[in-house]
Structures are given as C-alpha cells and as structure tokens.
Design a protein around this motif. Structure first.
Motif, mmCIF file in Angstrom:
data_model
loop_
_atom_site.group_PDB
_atom_site.id
_atom_site.type_symbol
_atom_site.label_atom_id
_atom_site.label_comp_id
_atom_site.label_asym_id
_atom_site.label_seq_id
_atom_site.Cartn_x
_atom_site.Cartn_y
_atom_site.Cartn_z
ATOM 1 N N GLY A 10 0.847 -1.180 0.000
ATOM 2 C CA GLY A 10 0.000 0.000 0.000
ATOM 3 C C GLY A 10 0.882 1.230 0.000
ATOM 4 O O GLY A 10 2.082 1.143 -0.276
ATOM 5 N N TYR A 11 0.284 2.376 0.323
ATOM 6 C CA TYR A 11 1.024 3.623 0.282
ATOM 7 C C TYR A 11 1.450 4.047 1.682
ATOM 8 O O TYR A 11 0.629 4.180 2.584
ATOM 9 C CB TYR A 11 0.181 4.719 -0.368
ATOM 10 C CG TYR A 11 0.039 4.516 -1.864
ATOM 11 C CD1 TYR A 11 1.035 4.979 -2.735
ATOM 12 C CD2 TYR A 11 -1.054 3.847 -2.394
ATOM 13 C CE1 TYR A 11 0.928 4.775 -4.099
ATOM 14 C CE2 TYR A 11 -1.169 3.634 -3.761
ATOM 15 C CZ TYR A 11 -0.170 4.107 -4.613
ATOM 16 O OH TYR A 11 -0.273 3.898 -5.955
ATOM 17 N N CYS A 12 2.753 4.261 1.835
ATOM 18 C CA CYS A 12 3.332 4.687 3.108
ATOM 19 C C CYS A 12 2.906 6.123 3.412
ATOM 20 O O CYS A 12 2.912 6.994 2.532
ATOM 21 C CB CYS A 12 4.850 4.588 3.019
ATOM 22 S SG CYS A 12 5.756 5.382 4.367
ATOM 23 N N HIS A 48 4.377 3.071 -2.956
ATOM 24 C CA HIS A 48 3.607 1.829 -2.920
ATOM 25 C C HIS A 48 4.558 0.676 -2.655
ATOM 26 O O HIS A 48 5.293 0.238 -3.541
ATOM 27 C CB HIS A 48 2.865 1.619 -4.241
ATOM 28 C CG HIS A 48 1.862 0.510 -4.185
ATOM 29 N ND1 HIS A 48 2.138 -0.770 -4.590
ATOM 30 C CD2 HIS A 48 0.573 0.493 -3.745
ATOM 31 C CE1 HIS A 48 1.075 -1.533 -4.427
ATOM 32 N NE2 HIS A 48 0.109 -0.789 -3.914
ATOM 33 N N GLN A 49 4.558 0.207 -1.396
ATOM 34 C CA GLN A 49 5.495 -0.835 -0.992
ATOM 35 C C GLN A 49 4.878 -1.681 0.118
ATOM 36 O O GLN A 49 3.758 -1.432 0.566
ATOM 37 C CB GLN A 49 6.807 -0.217 -0.494
ATOM 38 C CG GLN A 49 7.782 0.165 -1.596
ATOM 39 C CD GLN A 49 8.287 -1.030 -2.366
ATOM 40 O OE1 GLN A 49 8.362 -2.133 -1.837
ATOM 41 N NE2 GLN A 49 8.638 -0.828 -3.634
ATOM 42 N N GLU A 50 5.634 -2.672 0.565
ATOM 43 C CA GLU A 50 5.174 -3.499 1.668
ATOM 44 C C GLU A 50 5.079 -2.641 2.930
ATOM 45 O O GLU A 50 6.009 -1.912 3.274
ATOM 46 C CB GLU A 50 6.136 -4.668 1.899
ATOM 47 C CG GLU A 50 5.651 -5.657 2.951
ATOM 48 C CD GLU A 50 6.565 -6.850 3.109
ATOM 49 O OE1 GLU A 50 6.343 -7.635 4.044
ATOM 50 O OE2 GLU A 50 7.510 -6.977 2.301
ATOM 51 N N LEU A 51 3.939 -2.776 3.612
ATOM 52 C CA LEU A 51 3.648 -1.900 4.740
ATOM 53 C C LEU A 51 3.665 -2.632 6.075
ATOM 54 O O LEU A 51 3.519 -3.847 6.154
ATOM 55 C CB LEU A 51 2.271 -1.249 4.570
ATOM 56 C CG LEU A 51 2.062 -0.340 3.368
ATOM 57 C CD1 LEU A 51 0.618 0.153 3.355
ATOM 58 C CD2 LEU A 51 3.028 0.832 3.382
ATOM 59 N N ALA A 52 3.841 -1.823 7.125
ATOM 60 C CA ALA A 52 3.639 -2.277 8.492
ATOM 61 C C ALA A 52 2.724 -1.266 9.161
ATOM 62 O O ALA A 52 2.656 -0.098 8.745
ATOM 63 C CB ALA A 52 4.962 -2.383 9.234
ATOM 64 N N PHE A 53 2.027 -1.719 10.197
ATOM 65 C CA PHE A 53 1.147 -0.809 10.934
ATOM 66 C C PHE A 53 1.898 -0.328 12.167
ATOM 67 O O PHE A 53 2.309 -1.117 13.018
ATOM 68 C CB PHE A 53 -0.144 -1.510 11.341
ATOM 69 C CG PHE A 53 -1.139 -0.588 12.000
ATOM 70 C CD1 PHE A 53 -1.850 0.332 11.249
ATOM 71 C CD2 PHE A 53 -1.358 -0.634 13.373
ATOM 72 C CE1 PHE A 53 -2.759 1.197 11.855
ATOM 73 C CE2 PHE A 53 -2.265 0.206 13.987
ATOM 74 C CZ PHE A 53 -2.970 1.124 13.218
#
Length: 228
Positions: free
Chosen positions: A166-168, A174-179
């Motif tokens: 998603g979008y940081c 647009h890359q792998e995300l963390a919450f």
C-alpha cells in the motif's frame, strides 16, 4: 513557478541548501524527464515536460538565491543520461546533512526504554536521511528520531507487519507496509487516559528515506504523537 520563492542576498555557491527530501524530488524529475526523452518525439510535449521538471524541482524549495535557482533549472536543458548523472553528482556537496546527534542524545529521547538498541551511527550516511529510524525486532518496535526547529523529537511504537502492499504515510510509496501504533495522550490528560494513534508506514525505512519528497505528513504525524 511558486511565487513564494524569492532570491536572497548572495551566498557562496558551495553553501549546502538541499535537504534529503528535496534531492529526492530532483531525482524523481530527472528520471521522469529521461524517460520522456526516450519515449516521446513530439517537441511540444518535450518542452512542456522540460518546463514542468524544472518548475517542480524549484518549487521543492521555499527560498532560493538566483544562483541556486539557475542551477536547478539546468535540468531542463540536459539530453543524455551522462548529463543528468553529472548534474546529480554536482548536487551532493550541496546537501544539508541530518543534524549531528550522539548516542547519549538518542538515549535521552527514550528514557523509559531500558535496553535501547541503537544502530551504529558511524555506519549511517546522514546526508540521505530525513528521519533517523530503526527497528528493534525482538520488541517489535520502531524508533524514530526527527529534527524539528532545532530540537530532536523521539517517538516509538509497535510495528506490526501487514503482509500487504500500500502507500506509506511518510513517502507515499507503494510498498510493503507495516502498521505503526504509537501510544499517546492529550495535554493535561490523566495518566490513565491513553490512546493509540496508528498509521501504515514502509517496512523498509532506508528505502523510505530515499523516496520521501515532502516532510508534511511525517511532521504532522510526529507532532501529533509526541509526548507532552
């Protein structure tokens, strides 16, 4: 171009004035222009793209001297990949590095963390940092240190991998995300009145620093969760 950009008094041409996120804007425009030159033949389109690239690079700054502005506007005249790379190389000595910071300063920002694991500061190229950050994998925590108005702000939060892209919030990439979940409380609130503020951010903080083109979202988030 942005009317807020004004020419100040003369400064030496070698005076650093480019921050990391501004260099990222310039790099993005060189890539955009090079790709257009390779794929578009229409001269009118090329001239428009050249003007847009130069304007975008200049508008990344709130203030520029006449010489600095002229330097950035050179981007519109280049033709070859060699020219673009030589231009980018010439900007590196003009970068404003992340402010000097010591291990003790970082430790003071996180007094409640007894075993604070800080990366080797000597191994970091501070020219290419908008914010300093690292992950404590054992504690599932992300630590961020951000310079703001002459002071450092430190925040820490739980980092939960999402296994999705998603979008940081910080770099809009647009890359792998963390919450990232940060505990906070309103000013004058009681000790029990604590809430959490969360946002999706890049798993790769190094790549985030190399992609961020504005500090607006980053600053807004950090200031909203900083301890009172």
């Amino acid at each position: 171009m942005n009317a807020s950009i004004i020419s100040k008094g003369r400064k030496p041409m070698n005076t650093p004035f480019i921050r990391n996120h501004q260099l990222n804007v310039i790099k993005k425009q060189t890539d955009f222009l090079q790709n257009t030159l390779r794929t578009v033949a229409d001269r009118r389109v090329l001239e428009t793209v050249r003007y847009t690239a130069a304007a975008t690079a200049v508008n990344a700054f709130s203030e520029l001297t006449a010489e600095q502005r002229q330097m950035l506007e050179q981007i519109s005249s280049f033709e070859s990949g060699y020219d673009f790379q030589r231009f980018l190389d010439s900007l590196e000595p003009l970068m404003v590095p992340y402010p000097d910071i010591t291990l003790k300063q970082i430790q003071k920002l996180f007094p409640k963390t007894k075993k604070l694991r800080v990366p080797d500061l000597n191994s970091i190229d501070f020219r290419y940092l908008t914010y300093l950050s690292w992950v404590d994998i054992a504690a599932n925590k992300l630590f961020i240190v951000y310079p703001h108005q002459g002071q450092f702000i430190g925040i820490e939060g739980r980092l939960i991998p999402t296994n999705k892209k998603g979008y940081c919030l910080f770099c809009n990439r647009h890359q792998e995300l963390a919450f990232l979940s940060v505990s906070t409380k309103p000013v004058h609130a009681s000790q029990d009145n604590i809430a959490s503020v969360g946002q999706y951010v890049c798993m790769d903080n190094h790549a985030c620093n190399h992609s961020i083109t504005s500090t607006e979202a980053l600053e807004k988030f950090i200031l909203s969760v900083r301890k009172s």
